[in-house]
Scaffold this motif. Structure first.
Motif, PDB file in Angstrom:
ATOM      1  N   ARG A  45      -5.437   9.769  -0.312  1.00  0.00           N
ATOM      2  CA  ARG A  45      -6.091   9.216  -1.503  1.00  0.00           C
ATOM      3  C   ARG A  45      -7.525   8.781  -1.216  1.00  0.00           C
ATOM      4  O   ARG A  45      -8.426   9.059  -1.986  1.00  0.00           O
ATOM      5  N   LYS A  46      -7.733   8.127  -0.089  1.00  0.00           N
ATOM      6  CA  LYS A  46      -9.068   7.642   0.245  1.00  0.00           C
ATOM      7  C   LYS A  46     -10.056   8.810   0.371  1.00  0.00           C
ATOM      8  O   LYS A  46     -11.157   8.768  -0.185  1.00  0.00           O
TER       9      LYS A  46
ATOM     10  N   GLN B 138     -13.240   9.489  -2.131  1.00  0.00           N
ATOM     11  CA  GLN B 138     -14.600   9.567  -1.589  1.00  0.00           C
ATOM     12  C   GLN B 138     -15.275  10.870  -2.009  1.00  0.00           C
ATOM     13  O   GLN B 138     -16.442  10.878  -2.415  1.00  0.00           O
TER      14      GLN B 138
END
Length: 165
Positions: free
Chosen positions: A12-13, A17
């Motif tokens: 997810r990160k 980003q």
């Protein structure tokens, strides 16, 4: 399911980003295009003003040359009747140098590069299938907030070609 939760959390990160970078890039491209368009309009206006002043300078150079020739003619006519005269000659080399500089300016100003305003980068929303209600009813999905990235709007970048106006 637990492995899916771990994978979701780790990915997810990175996905968010990338999403934020692409959004910033699209906004930057849009701002840059708007600035370049405004700059192009402003430079076109300034080029017209510069061309107008260029013509005024040509007229002034021609007027100065005409006046200097008139003065030379009057001084030569006065030589016989005046007690004291001085030698005067029209400086043709200086006028030739001025004309050369003005010609150089003309050729440089005509070599302007064109600017294409007919391309813009846009973000377009993408339709995605809705998440099934049975997925939302799974207990771990509710507790871990596994949203299948529903909270992130999906876009595709499109290069729009506009007709010349």
């Amino acid at each position: 399911m637990q492995k899916s939760v771990q994978f979701y959390g780790s990915q997810r990160k990175a996905i968010i980003q990338t999403y934020m970078q692409e959004s910033r890039y699209a906004k930057f491209a849009e701002d840059l295009h708007r600035n370049l368009t405004l700059l192009h309009k402003r430079s076109a206006e300034l080029a017209k003003d510069l061309q107008k002043h260029h013509h005024l300078i040509w007229d002034q150079i021609n007027e100065i040359r005409r006046i200097e020739v008139d003065i030379d003619i009057k001084i030569r006519a006065c030589k016989g009747s005046c007690k004291q005269t001085f030698d005067h000659a029209v400086d043709n080399e200086a006028f030739k140098a001025m004309e050369n500089k003005m010609q150089q300016f003309s050729t440089i100003s005509k070599r302007r590069k064109s600017f294409s305003k007919n391309k813009t980068l846009k973000l377009q929303s993408v339709d995605r299938p809705s998440v099934s209600p049975s997925y939302r009813k799974i207990p771990i999905v509710r507790t871990e907030l596994l949203t299948k990235f529903e909270d992130i709007e999906q876009h595709q970048m499109i290069l729009e070609l506009l007709e010349d106006i």
